[in-house]
Design a protein around this motif. Structure first.
Motif, PDB file in Angstrom:
ATOM      1  N   ASN A  65       0.668  -1.572   0.442  1.00 39.52           N
ATOM      2  CA  ASN A  65      -0.189   0.035  -0.049  1.00 39.52           C
ATOM      3  C   ASN A  65       1.273   1.472   0.178  1.00 39.52           C
ATOM      4  OD1 ASN A  65      -1.404   1.574   0.596  1.00 39.52           O
ATOM      5  ND2 ASN A  65      -2.770   1.019   3.067  1.00 39.52           N
ATOM      6  N   ASN A  77      -4.093   2.079  -1.203  1.00 37.97           N
ATOM      7  CA  ASN A  77      -5.339   2.813  -0.322  1.00 37.97           C
ATOM      8  C   ASN A  77      -5.531   3.683   0.100  1.00 37.97           C
ATOM      9  OD1 ASN A  77      -7.237   1.060   2.048  1.00 37.97           O
ATOM     10  ND2 ASN A  77      -5.748  -0.142   0.700  1.00 37.97           N
ATOM     11  N   ASN A 113      -2.226  -3.129  -3.179  1.00 39.16           N
ATOM     12  CA  ASN A 113      -2.976  -2.923  -2.929  1.00 39.16           C
ATOM     13  C   ASN A 113      -3.193  -1.669  -2.234  1.00 39.16           C
ATOM     14  OD1 ASN A 113      -5.532  -3.621  -1.028  1.00 39.16           O
ATOM     15  ND2 ASN A 113      -4.794  -3.286   0.832  1.00 39.16           N
ATOM     16  N   THR A 139     -10.276   5.855  -0.765  1.00 34.75           N
ATOM     17  CA  THR A 139     -10.030   5.360  -1.839  1.00 34.75           C
ATOM     18  C   THR A 139     -10.748   5.922  -3.372  1.00 34.75           C
ATOM     19  OG1 THR A 139      -9.026   3.083  -0.602  1.00 34.75           O
ATOM     20  CG2 THR A 139      -8.502   4.110  -3.173  1.00 34.75           C
ATOM     21  N   VAL A 188     -14.744   0.840  -5.724  1.00 31.12           N
ATOM     22  CA  VAL A 188     -13.833   1.592  -6.632  1.00 31.12           C
ATOM     23  C   VAL A 188     -14.049   0.966  -8.152  1.00 31.12           C
ATOM     24  CG1 VAL A 188     -11.735   2.305  -6.663  1.00 31.12           C
ATOM     25  CG2 VAL A 188     -11.923   2.144  -4.563  1.00 31.12           C
ATOM     26  N   ASP A 208      -5.994   6.909  -6.915  1.00 35.61           N
ATOM     27  CA  ASP A 208      -5.277   6.783  -5.770  1.00 35.61           C
ATOM     28  C   ASP A 208      -4.564   5.560  -6.389  1.00 35.61           C
ATOM     29  OD1 ASP A 208      -5.677   8.657  -4.304  1.00 35.61           O
ATOM     30  OD2 ASP A 208      -7.603   7.796  -3.905  1.00 35.61           O
ATOM     31  N   VAL A 209      -5.228   4.642  -6.691  1.00 39.40           N
ATOM     32  CA  VAL A 209      -4.646   3.170  -7.075  1.00 39.40           C
ATOM     33  C   VAL A 209      -3.645   3.178  -8.247  1.00 39.40           C
ATOM     34  CG1 VAL A 209      -5.565   0.789  -7.853  1.00 39.40           C
ATOM     35  CG2 VAL A 209      -6.700   1.881  -6.424  1.00 39.40           C
ATOM     36  N   TYR A 256     -18.165   1.170   4.494  1.00 40.95           N
ATOM     37  CA  TYR A 256     -17.673   0.025   3.258  1.00 40.95           C
ATOM     38  C   TYR A 256     -18.274   0.365   2.771  1.00 40.95           C
ATOM     39  CZ  TYR A 256     -12.905   0.269   4.457  1.00 40.95           C
ATOM     40  OH  TYR A 256     -10.931  -0.030   4.688  1.00 40.95           O
ATOM     41  N   MET A 296      -9.192  -3.351  -4.741  1.00 40.77           N
ATOM     42  CA  MET A 296      -9.898  -2.778  -4.295  1.00 40.77           C
ATOM     43  C   MET A 296     -11.378  -3.108  -4.072  1.00 40.77           C
ATOM     44  SD  MET A 296     -10.384  -1.164  -8.630  1.00 40.77           S
ATOM     45  CE  MET A 296      -8.367  -1.588  -9.466  1.00 40.77           C
ATOM     46  N   SER A 297     -12.400  -1.935  -3.918  1.00 36.16           N
ATOM     47  CA  SER A 297     -13.507  -2.751  -2.837  1.00 36.16           C
ATOM     48  C   SER A 297     -13.586  -2.275  -4.506  1.00 36.16           C
ATOM     49  CB  SER A 297     -13.472  -1.174  -2.035  1.00 36.16           C
ATOM     50  OG  SER A 297     -14.034  -0.057  -2.252  1.00 36.16           O
TER      51      SER A 297
END
Length: 250
Positions: A125, A160, A158, A165, A197, A169-170, A226, A193-194
């Motif tokens: 990260n 975030n 990873n 996020t 995202v 960003d990723v 989340y 990612m979630s």
């Protein structure tokens, strides 16, 4: 999306999210039909331990090896060695602590990890203090490799900022992590990612597969942050929904 290597080791600096990644990866393997053993080998961090998701993992038919809940013993359960010595057709996922002390824990099993039988996945990260620069990441990778006597075989992006996020960003993390991959001559296996995202990802945004995470190790101060899912520890029940959809972004 999965490799043919039987053992998947996930390691990373504090705050990398390697526990979250390892739990989700074990569930994805199980969803794909593999017989899975999951071992909590993190003898370093007392705050986010994969054993806290034991009920969720076991409900999906995954064998979990971990010290008993409430135990702060730094010892690695003997069942880990037994699984490595006699793996059968099982896929073994190891969640390992991310500093030199954690690396010692996995290093003791080196004789039972022949080259080509495992992936040593370094989870990064780039928004964490110690892994925000090329020099910082290389320092930690070299330290862990030296102590464990195992070589990194792949990196996992990873990057975030928790619920804040964005895809950008990723992407920013991908650039730095690719530089590290080039220096180590290893691949970046996938980007995590979630779901929220992942919905923003456009074709061509990433060169690697996108792996969608459900959040199990959510701290109390982010509870409900989340995807609007309220959870208390890891009891929010979202893992049941996770088993009904694909982990990999098409």
């Amino acid at each position: 999306m999965f490799s043919d290597r039987q053992v998947e080791i996930f390691i990373g600096a504090f705050g990398s999210g390697k526990t979250e990644v390892s739990i989700n990866y074990a569930l994805a393997l199980r969803q794909a039909g593999y017989d899975v053993v999951f071992a909590d080998m993190d003898v370093v961090t007392p705050y986010f331990r994969s054993r806290e998701a034991r009920a969720e993992l076991e409900e999906q038919g995954i064998k979990v090896i971990a010290p008993p809940m409430g135990s702060d013993s730094p010892a690695v359960p003997a069942e880990v060695l037994q699984s490595l010595q006699s793996p059968g057709n099982k896929r073994i996922v190891l969640d390992v602590g991310g500093d030199k002390h954690g690396a010692i824990a996995i290093g003791q099993f080196k004789p039972h990890l022949p080259e080509g039988s495992y992936h040593f996945n370094f989870v990064i990260n780039t928004n964490r203090p110690f892994t925000s620069t090329e020099e910082g990441i290389m320092y930690i990778v070299n330290e862990i490799e030296t102590v464990s006597r195992l070589k990194t075989t792949a990196l996992i992006n990873n990057t975030n900022l928790g619920p804040e996020t964005t895809v950008e960003d990723v992407k920013s993390g991908s650039e730095l992590i690719q530089q590290i991959a080039d220096r180590l001559n290893v691949p970046v296996r996938f980007v995590t990612m979630s779901d929220a995202v992942a919905e923003q990802v456009k074709p061509g945004d990433f060169a690697q597969p996108v792996f969608k995470l459900d959040m199990f190790m959510v701290p109390a101060w982010l509870d409900g942050g989340y995807d609007g899912v309220m959870r208390h520890g890891n009891k929010g029940g979202k893992y049941k929904a996770a088993m009904k959809r694909e982990y990999w972004l098409k």
